[in-house]
Design an enzyme around this catalytic site. Structure first.
Site, PDB file in Angstrom:
ATOM      1  N   ASN A  15       0.881  -1.175   0.000  1.00  9.92           N
ATOM      2  CA  ASN A  15       0.000   0.000   0.000  1.00  9.92           C
ATOM      3  C   ASN A  15       0.915   1.220   0.000  1.00  9.92           C
ATOM      4  OD1 ASN A  15      -1.798   2.040   0.472  1.00  9.92           O
ATOM      5  ND2 ASN A  15      -2.419   1.346   2.531  1.00  9.92           N
ATOM      6  N   TRP A  16       1.014   1.826  -1.168  1.00  6.00           N
ATOM      7  CA  TRP A  16       1.956   2.940  -1.295  1.00  6.00           C
ATOM      8  C   TRP A  16       1.472   4.186  -0.552  1.00  6.00           C
ATOM      9  CZ3 TRP A  16       3.797   3.020  -7.155  1.00  6.00           C
ATOM     10  CH2 TRP A  16       4.509   1.825  -7.417  1.00  6.00           C
ATOM     11  N   LYS A  17       0.214   4.218  -0.232  1.00  2.00           N
ATOM     12  CA  LYS A  17      -0.403   5.388   0.417  1.00  2.00           C
ATOM     13  C   LYS A  17      -0.154   6.632  -0.466  1.00  2.00           C
ATOM     14  CE  LYS A  17      -0.216   3.139   4.846  1.00  2.00           C
ATOM     15  NZ  LYS A  17      -0.087   3.223   6.266  1.00  2.00           N
ATOM     16  N   HIS A  45      -9.515   1.350   4.760  1.00  2.02           N
ATOM     17  CA  HIS A  45      -8.258   1.543   5.487  1.00  2.02           C
ATOM     18  C   HIS A  45      -8.504   2.485   6.664  1.00  2.02           C
ATOM     19  CE1 HIS A  45      -4.157   2.574   6.462  1.00  2.02           C
ATOM     20  NE2 HIS A  45      -3.794   1.483   5.778  1.00  2.02           N
ATOM     21  N   GLU A  79      -6.874   4.847   7.840  1.00  3.92           N
ATOM     22  CA  GLU A  79      -6.604   6.266   7.592  1.00  3.92           C
ATOM     23  C   GLU A  79      -7.795   6.918   6.901  1.00  3.92           C
ATOM     24  OE1 GLU A  79      -2.935   5.484   5.605  1.00  3.92           O
ATOM     25  OE2 GLU A  79      -2.040   4.907   7.525  1.00  3.92           O
ATOM     26  N   GLU A 114      -5.583  -4.713  10.378  1.00  6.17           N
ATOM     27  CA  GLU A 114      -4.511  -3.744  10.620  1.00  6.17           C
ATOM     28  C   GLU A 114      -4.791  -3.007  11.919  1.00  6.17           C
ATOM     29  OE1 GLU A 114      -2.607  -2.613   6.504  1.00  6.17           O
ATOM     30  OE2 GLU A 114      -4.134  -1.180   7.080  1.00  6.17           O
ATOM     31  N   GLY A 152       2.556   2.176  10.852  1.00 11.41           N
ATOM     32  CA  GLY A 152       3.569   3.217  10.727  1.00 11.41           C
ATOM     33  C   GLY A 152       4.257   3.575  12.035  1.00 11.41           C
ATOM     34  N   SER A 199       3.295  -2.205  10.444  1.00 10.79           N
ATOM     35  CA  SER A 199       4.731  -2.355  10.688  1.00 10.79           C
ATOM     36  C   SER A 199       5.251  -3.749  10.359  1.00 10.79           C
ATOM     37  CB  SER A 199       5.078  -1.982  12.137  1.00 10.79           C
ATOM     38  OG  SER A 199       4.746  -0.634  12.369  1.00 10.79           O
ATOM     39  N   GLY A 211       2.804  -1.235   4.279  1.00 14.18           N
ATOM     40  CA  GLY A 211       2.865   0.202   4.000  1.00 14.18           C
ATOM     41  C   GLY A 211       4.288   0.615   3.677  1.00 14.18           C
ATOM     42  N   GLY A 212       4.964   1.166   4.670  1.00 11.03           N
ATOM     43  CA  GLY A 212       6.311   1.711   4.489  1.00 11.03           C
ATOM     44  C   GLY A 212       7.257   0.774   3.754  1.00 11.03           C
TER      45      GLY A 212
HETATM   46  P1  13P Z   1       2.983   0.224   7.729  1.00  6.46           P
HETATM   47  O1  13P Z   1       3.444  -1.091   7.139  1.00  6.46           O
HETATM   48  O2  13P Z   1       3.749   1.365   7.238  1.00  6.46           O
HETATM   49  O3  13P Z   1       2.857   0.123   9.222  1.00  6.46           O
HETATM   50  O4  13P Z   1       1.490   0.431   7.165  1.00  6.46           O
HETATM   51  C1  13P Z   1       0.582  -0.555   7.244  1.00  6.46           C
HETATM   52  C2  13P Z   1      -0.596  -0.170   6.451  1.00  6.46           C
HETATM   53  O5  13P Z   1      -1.337   0.724   6.810  1.00  6.46           O
HETATM   54  C3  13P Z   1      -0.845  -0.890   5.212  1.00  6.46           C
HETATM   55  O6  13P Z   1      -2.099  -0.589   4.715  1.00  6.46           O
END
Ligand code: 13P
Length: 692
Positions: free
Chosen positions: A451-453, A538, A540, A609, A615, A655, A676-677
Site C-alpha cells: 500500500n503505497w499510500k 483503510h 486512515e 490492521e 507506521g 509495521s 505500508g512503508g
Molecule cells: P505500515 O506497514 O507502514 O505500518 O502500514 C501498514 C498499512 O497501513 C498498510 O495498509
C-alpha cells in the site's frame, strides 16, 4: 524468536494431545468392539443403577454398545491421520465434556464398580477413570482450540477411503465378535484356565468372607435367605435371584464366584464337576428366557453324545425354576440344570447359550451358539479328536491378523496417496500435502500486497513498479503479489508489470457509481486502468475522511460489481485494544461486508490492521495476530460456513517488515500482509514476499 518458540511448543503440545487422544480412543473403541456383549452388560448395569432400564427397548444397550465403540474407534483413526478434523475433534470434546462430570459422579456415588471404558482389558477404579478423563478433557480442549495445527497424513482426496474402511472394519469386528465370541478374551475364564487353580487362595493370604444370598418369593412376598436358613423343606418358595455379598474384604483370586448349585436338590456340585478327570460340557444359558433356541437340536445332540460316551453335561443358568421348566418344555432338554450367579455366567462366555468343554477343571474349548459343533465334527470319542485337546489361545496371532486386515490396507492407502495423489497434485495449492501446517495447510491464497499510500510521484512510482517487476522476473513467488498505488499511477503502472506475477490495485474508490462527484474516482474507472484490486476501509480513510460502515458497504458493492477484488481493512485503535475490545470493534467493522451474499463474500480479501501498529514500528505479536485472525475466521465460519472461512485470505498489516514477516506469516490464520512503508523499497518488499 520468543513467539517462534511459543509456537513450536504449542505445535508439540497439540500433537502430543492428538496422539494420546487418538491412542486412547483407538484402544477403547477396539476393546469394546472386540466384546460387544461385555459393553452391553455394562450399559445395562448403568441403566439399572439409574433406574431407567425399563425406558428403553431390549436392543437399545447392544445398539449403543456397537455404536459407541465404532464412534470411539473412528475418532481415534481420524485424529491419528489428521482427517475430518472438525468432526473428530468436536466429537472427542463432546464425549469428554459428558464423560468427565459423569465419571466424577460415578466416583462419588459408586453406582457401578468400574466404568467399563476399556472393557475388561484394563479395569480402572472409578476415581482412576475420573482423573484419566480430566487429562483427556484437557487434551480434547487443546485440540479443539488448535485443531488447525494438526498435521494431516493423507490428502483430502483419499480421506474418504480411510473413513469408509475404518467404519466397515469396526462394524465387521463388532458383529463378528458378537456372533463368534470375542477374538481376544480378557476375562478370567479364558481357554486354558484351570478353574480350580484360579480359585485357589495362596497360602497365608486372607480370603474374603462372602455369603451367598438367595432371593425367594412366596405369595408375592420376597425374602432373602442364606445357605443356613434356606427353606429346603418348603417348596412353595420360588427362586428369584441370588447374589454374593462380601462380608469382609480379603485376597480375591481371579475366579471367586464359580459355584454350581443343582436346581432340584440344592446340592453344591462345584467340586464334583471341577475334579472330574473326564470331559464335561457346560452349557451356559445365563437367562433361559432370553436364550436363542434356534440351534437347540445341536445342543440336544451333544447331550446325547455325552451320555453315549460317559461325559458330563450341565446347563448353567441364573433363571428361576419356572423359566427352566418352560425351557425344558420348549426344547425337550433332559440335562441337569445348575444355578450360577448371573454375572459369573455372563463372564464365563459372551453368548446365550454358549458351550464350554472342560476336563479336570480346565477350560479346553468355548463355542458360541453359532459355532456349536455338529455330529460331523463329533464323529468319534473326544479322546480321539483334536476337539478334545486344549485349544491354546494365540493372542499374538490374533493381533497379527487384526494388524494385517486393518493396518496394512491403510498403510497401502497412505503409500498410494503419497505417490499418486500427492505427486500429481503437488503445485495445486488446495490439495498440498500438509507436512507443515503452519505454511501449507491452506485452501486459500497467500498474498503480499503493498500500500503505497500518498507516496511517490508518477515517475517514481513507475520506476518502483518496474524495479519490482525486474526483481521478480526470474522467480516464482510462493504468494500472490499486489501493489496498490495512488489513482494517478494506475494506468501507467499496469503496463509495466507482468500481470501474471503482480496485481495492481487502487487505494480507494468512490461510493457512487458515476456523476457529479467532483474529485472522486469510481470503481469502474479503476477497473478501466487494468487494476484488479482496491483497498477499502483503510483506517486512515475511516479516521481522516469519515468513511462509515454504510459508505464502505456501498464501496465494496461497487468494487465487486466492477470486477475488482476489495482488500477490506479492519482494526482497532490503541484504547480499544487496551480495553480488550478489539474483537468487538473488528466485528462491528465487518458489518460492511457481512451483508454480502456468500458468493460475493468469497471474492474479497480481508486485512487486519491494528491502528496502533500502523507506521509506528510497533507490530502486533505473532500470537496477538494469530488470535484475532482466528477470531475473524471464526466469525466468517459462523456467518458463511467453514468452507468460505477456510478459503478467505486474511492479511496482517501494521509495521510488517522483512524481519518479522516470516514469523507473522507462520501463523495458520495469517495469510500474508498488507505492507505500508516497507512496500516503498523493492528490496524490503521482495524480502517480505520471500518470507513465504
Ligand atoms: P505500515 O506497514 O507502514 O505500518 O502500514 C501498514 C498499512 O497501513 C498498510 O495498509
Amino acid at each position: 524468536m520468543e513467539n517462534k518458540t511459543t509456537h513450536t511448543i504449542l505445535l508439540i503440545w497439540t500433537h502430543l494431545c492428538r496422539f494420546v487422544l487418538a491412542g486412547l480412543f483407538l484402544f477403547s473403541g477396539f476393546v469394546k468392539a472386540v466384546d460387544p456383549p461385555g459393553f452391553t452388560y455394562k450399559i445395562q448395569d448403568y441403566l439399572a443403577a439409574f433406574g431407567v432400564a425399563g425406558w428403553f427397548p431390549f436392543f437399545f444397550p447392544l445398539f449403543v454398545a456397537i455404536f459407541v465403540s465404532a464412534i470411539e474407534f473412528c475418532i481415534g483413526v481420524f485424529l491419528f491421520f489428521g482427517i475430518r478434523k472438525h468432526l473428530s475433534v468436536t466429537l472427542a470434546l463432546l464425549l469428554m465434556l459428558f464423560m468427565t462430570p459423569f465419571t466424577l459422579y460415578l466416583a462419588i456415588a459408586n453406582p457401578v464398580s468400574d466404568c467399563g471404558c476399556f472393557g475388561d482389558a484394563w479395569i480402572l477404579t472409578n476415581w482412576q477413570t475420573f482423573w484419566k478423563n480430566v487429562c483427556l478433557l484437557i487434551a480434547a480442549v487443546t485440540l479443539f482450540r488448535w485443531r488447525k495445527l494438526m498435521v494431516r497424513f493423507i490428502s483430502r482426496k483419499s480421506e474418504w477411503l480411510v473413513s469408509m474402511y475404518t467404519l466397515i472394519f469396526i462394524f465387521f469386528l463388532s458383529f463378528y465378535c458378537l456372533r463368534y465370541l470375542p477374538i481376544l478374551d480378557f476375562r478370567p475364564y479364558r481357554i486354558g484356565t484351570d478353574i480350580r487353580q484360579a480359585m485357589a487362595i495362596p497360602e497365608g493370604a486372607r480370603p474374603a468372607v462372602v455369603e451367598t444370598v438367595f432371593i425367594l418369593e412366596k405369595e408375592g412376598k420376597r425374602q432373602e435367605f442364606t445357605l443356613e436358613n434356606y427353606p429346603y423343606a418348603d417348596s412353595s418358595w420360588q427362586f428369584v435371584d441370588r447374589k454374593d455379598v462380601v462380608l469382609e474384604k480379603g485376597y480375591e483370586p481371579p475366579i471367586h464366584d464359580f459355584s454350581l448349585t443343582e436346581t432340584q436338590t440344592g446340592e453344591d456340585i462345584t467340586d464334583l464337576v471341577l475334579t472330574d478327570p473326564g470331559y464335561s460340557f457346560l452349557l451356559v444359558v445365563h437367562r433361559v428366557e432370553r436364550a436363542d433356541d434356534s440351534r437347540i437340536d445341536l445342543i440336544n445332540e451333544i447331550y446325547d453324545y455325552s451320555l453315549e460316551h460317559g461325559y458330563g453335561f450341565y446347563a448353567l443358568t441364573s433363571s428361576p425354576d419356572e423359566e427352566i421348566e418352560s425351557w425344558r418344555d420348549r426344547t425337550g432338554a433332559e440335562y441337569l440344570f445348575c444355578r450360577v450367579d448371573d454375572i459369573t455366567l455372563k463372564t464365563i462366555i459372551r453368548a446365550n447359550p454358549g458351550l464350554l468343554l472342560i476336563r479336570d477343571g480346565v477350560i479346553l474349548r468355548k463355542w458360541s451358539n453359532a459355532r456349536i459343533p455338529d455330529e460331523y465334527v463329533l464323529h468319534d470319542k473326544l479322546e480321539n479328536l483334536e476337539l478334545g485337546q486344549l485349544e491354546v489361545p494365540r493372542d499374538a496371532s490374533t493381533i497379527g491378523k487384526v494388524f494385517f486386515w486393518f493396518v496394512i490396507p491403510l498403510l497401502l492407502v497412505l503409500v498410494a496417496d503419497f505417490f499418486f495423489i500427492k505427486r500429481r497434485d503437488s503445485g495445486k495449492e488446495e490439495d498440498t500435502y500438509h507436512i507443515n501446517p503452519l505454511i501449507t495447510n491452506k485452501m486459500r491464497k497467500n498474498i503480499v500486497a503493498g500500500n503505497w499510500k500518498m507516496n511517490k510521484t508518477l515517475q517514481e512510482g513507475i520506476e518502483l513498479a518496474t524495479s519490482l517487476n525486474e526483481a521478480l522476473a526470474g522467480e516464482t513467488p510462493k504468494c500472490d503479489v499486489v501493489i496498490c498505488t495512488p489513482f494517478i499511477h494506475l494506468a501507467s503502472v499496469t503496463p509495466v508489470v507482468d500481470a501474471e506475477k503482480i496485481g495492481v490495485g487502487a487505494e480507494n474508490c468512490a461510493d457512487k457509481e458515476a456523476g457529479a462527484y467532483t474529485g472522486e474516482v469510481s470503481a469502474a474507472m479503476v477497473a478501466s486502468t487494468g487494476a484488479r484490486y482496491v483497498i477499502l476501509g483503510h483506517s486512515e480513510r475511516r479516521a481522516y475522511y469519515g468513511e462509515t460502515v454504510e459508505i464502505l458497504r456501498e464501496k465494496v458493492k461497487l468494487a465487486l460489481a466492477n470486477g475488482l477484488t476489495p482488500i477490506f481493512c479492519i482494526g482497532e485503535v490503541l484504547e480499544e485494544r487496551e480495553a480488550g475490545k478489539q474483537n468487538e470493534v473488528v466485528f462491528g467493522q465487518l458489518a460492511s461486508v457481512y451483508s454480502l451474499s456468500p458468493e460475493d463474500f468469497s471474492k474479497i480479501v480481508l486485512a487486519y490492521e491494528p491502528v496502533w501498529a500502523i507506521g509506528t514500528g510497533k507490530t502486533a505479536t505473532s500470537a496477538q495476530a494469530q488470535e484475532i485472525h482466528a477470531y475473524i475466521r471464526s466469525t466468517i465460519a459462523e456467518k458463511y460456513g467453514q468452507e468460505i472461512a477456510d478459503t478467505t485470505s486474511i492479511l496482517y498489516g501494521g509495521s510488517c517488515n522483512a524481519s518479522n514477516a516470516a514469523e507473522l506469516f507462520a501463523n495458520p490464520d495469517v495469510d500474508g500482509g498488507l505492507i505500508g512503508g516497507a512496500s516503498l523499497k523493492v528490496a524490503d518488499f521482495k524480502a517480505i514476499i520471500d518470507a513465504f
